[in-house]
Design a protein around this motif. Structure first.
Motif, mmCIF file in Angstrom:
data_model
loop_
_atom_site.group_PDB
_atom_site.id
_atom_site.type_symbol
_atom_site.label_atom_id
_atom_site.label_comp_id
_atom_site.label_asym_id
_atom_site.label_seq_id
_atom_site.Cartn_x
_atom_site.Cartn_y
_atom_site.Cartn_z
ATOM 1 N N PHE A 106 17.711 -11.272 -9.323
ATOM 2 C CA PHE A 106 17.644 -9.865 -9.712
ATOM 3 C C PHE A 106 16.239 -9.329 -9.471
ATOM 4 N N PHE A 107 16.148 -8.057 -9.201
ATOM 5 C CA PHE A 107 14.863 -7.361 -9.199
ATOM 6 C C PHE A 107 15.122 -5.901 -9.500
ATOM 7 N N VAL A 108 14.469 -5.398 -10.537
ATOM 8 C CA VAL A 108 14.506 -3.982 -10.888
ATOM 9 C C VAL A 108 13.089 -3.473 -10.672
ATOM 10 N N VAL A 109 12.931 -2.416 -9.870
ATOM 11 C CA VAL A 109 11.604 -1.958 -9.475
ATOM 12 C C VAL A 109 11.566 -0.441 -9.369
ATOM 13 N N TYR A 110 10.419 0.129 -9.717
ATOM 14 C CA TYR A 110 10.210 1.561 -9.555
ATOM 15 C C TYR A 110 8.761 1.797 -9.149
ATOM 16 N N ASP A 111 8.501 2.973 -8.625
ATOM 17 C CA ASP A 111 7.156 3.367 -8.225
ATOM 18 C C ASP A 111 6.558 4.205 -9.350
ATOM 19 N N GLU A 112 5.446 3.730 -9.932
ATOM 20 C CA GLU A 112 4.817 4.473 -11.021
ATOM 21 C C GLU A 112 4.348 5.853 -10.565
ATOM 22 N N LYS A 113 4.055 6.021 -9.274
ATOM 23 C CA LYS A 113 3.654 7.323 -8.740
ATOM 24 C C LYS A 113 4.852 8.249 -8.583
ATOM 25 N N ALA A 152 14.245 -5.683 -1.605
ATOM 26 C CA ALA A 152 14.115 -4.423 -2.337
ATOM 27 C C ALA A 152 12.863 -3.658 -1.951
ATOM 28 N N VAL A 153 11.773 -4.368 -1.691
ATOM 29 C CA VAL A 153 10.516 -3.684 -1.378
ATOM 30 C C VAL A 153 10.626 -2.921 -0.055
ATOM 31 N N ASN A 154 11.500 -3.352 0.821
ATOM 32 C CA ASN A 154 11.700 -2.630 2.079
ATOM 33 C C ASN A 154 12.182 -1.201 1.865
ATOM 34 N N LEU A 155 12.843 -0.940 0.762
ATOM 35 C CA LEU A 155 13.308 0.406 0.461
ATOM 36 C C LEU A 155 12.143 1.345 0.134
ATOM 37 N N PHE A 156 11.001 0.786 -0.241
ATOM 38 C CA PHE A 156 9.833 1.596 -0.588
ATOM 39 C C PHE A 156 8.853 1.730 0.587
ATOM 40 N N ARG A 157 9.068 0.976 1.622
ATOM 41 C CA ARG A 157 8.160 1.035 2.772
ATOM 42 C C ARG A 157 8.426 2.257 3.626
ATOM 43 N N SER A 165 0.839 -1.193 0.000
ATOM 44 C CA SER A 165 0.000 0.000 0.000
ATOM 45 C C SER A 165 0.879 1.249 0.000
ATOM 46 N N GLY A 166 0.350 2.303 -0.591
ATOM 47 C CA GLY A 166 1.081 3.565 -0.622
ATOM 48 C C GLY A 166 2.012 3.724 -1.805
ATOM 49 N N ALA A 167 2.108 2.707 -2.645
ATOM 50 C CA ALA A 167 2.974 2.787 -3.820
ATOM 51 C C ALA A 167 2.364 1.943 -4.936
ATOM 52 N N GLN A 168 2.699 2.276 -6.161
ATOM 53 C CA GLN A 168 2.308 1.474 -7.316
ATOM 54 C C GLN A 168 3.586 0.947 -7.939
ATOM 55 N N LEU A 169 4.136 -0.092 -7.335
ATOM 56 C CA LEU A 169 5.415 -0.612 -7.801
ATOM 57 C C LEU A 169 5.234 -1.431 -9.068
ATOM 58 N N ALA A 170 6.233 -1.340 -9.925
ATOM 59 C CA ALA A 170 6.295 -2.095 -11.170
ATOM 60 C C ALA A 170 7.731 -2.573 -11.321
ATOM 61 N N GLY A 171 7.922 -3.755 -11.835
ATOM 62 C CA GLY A 171 9.292 -4.242 -11.949
ATOM 63 C C GLY A 171 9.443 -5.525 -12.722
ATOM 64 N N LYS A 172 10.646 -6.036 -12.691
ATOM 65 C CA LYS A 172 11.014 -7.255 -13.402
ATOM 66 C C LYS A 172 11.945 -8.067 -12.521
ATOM 67 N N THR A 173 11.617 -9.347 -12.361
ATOM 68 C CA THR A 173 12.484 -10.260 -11.622
ATOM 69 C C THR A 173 13.295 -11.085 -12.612
ATOM 70 N N GLY A 174 14.331 -11.712 -12.111
ATOM 71 C CA GLY A 174 15.126 -12.603 -12.948
ATOM 72 C C GLY A 174 16.058 -13.436 -12.101
ATOM 73 N N THR A 175 16.472 -14.537 -12.679
ATOM 74 C CA THR A 175 17.434 -15.428 -12.043
ATOM 75 C C THR A 175 18.482 -15.812 -13.073
ATOM 76 N N ALA A 176 19.731 -15.627 -12.741
ATOM 77 C CA ALA A 176 20.836 -16.039 -13.609
ATOM 78 C C ALA A 176 21.390 -17.350 -13.063
ATOM 79 N N ASN A 224 11.055 8.623 -10.255
ATOM 80 C CA ASN A 224 12.441 8.988 -9.965
ATOM 81 C C ASN A 224 13.088 8.019 -8.990
ATOM 82 N N MET A 225 12.273 7.239 -8.312
ATOM 83 C CA MET A 225 12.787 6.242 -7.359
ATOM 84 C C MET A 225 12.827 4.894 -8.073
ATOM 85 N N LEU A 226 14.025 4.449 -8.418
ATOM 86 C CA LEU A 226 14.223 3.174 -9.095
ATOM 87 C C LEU A 226 15.298 2.401 -8.350
#
Length: 84
Positions: free
Chosen positions: A46-53, A79-84, A19-30, A56-58
């Protein structure tokens, strides 16, 4: 489509649907192995994520040796802890 990776209950990064964010991203495993038949190779998650709202936070995160530790899901949870 990147939003669905998070928003869809079957998405690989659904744990980032907070809640409080609209996160969007891509996961991956090498997979780090010598051949397709190698079952003992290590995996990096891997996880690359940003907040659509607030695009600038990626965050781009890599964690080594995630095999048997949750794969890219381990990275999503950290990674999601950085957005909480």
């Amino acid at each position: 489509m990147l939003r669905q990776v998070v928003a869809d209950p079957s998405g690989t990064a659904h744990a980032a649907n907070i809640s409080g964010a609209q996160l969007a991203g891509k996961t991956g495993t090498a997979e780090l192995k010598k051949s397709q038949k190698d079952q003992n190779g290590k995996e990096n998650g891997f996880f690359v994520v940003y907040d659509e709202k607030n695009p600038n936070m990626l965050v781009a995160m890599l964690i080594e040796d995630v095999k048997h530790r949750g794969g890219s899901g381990l990275v999503v949870n950290k990674a999601v802890n950085l957005f909480r």
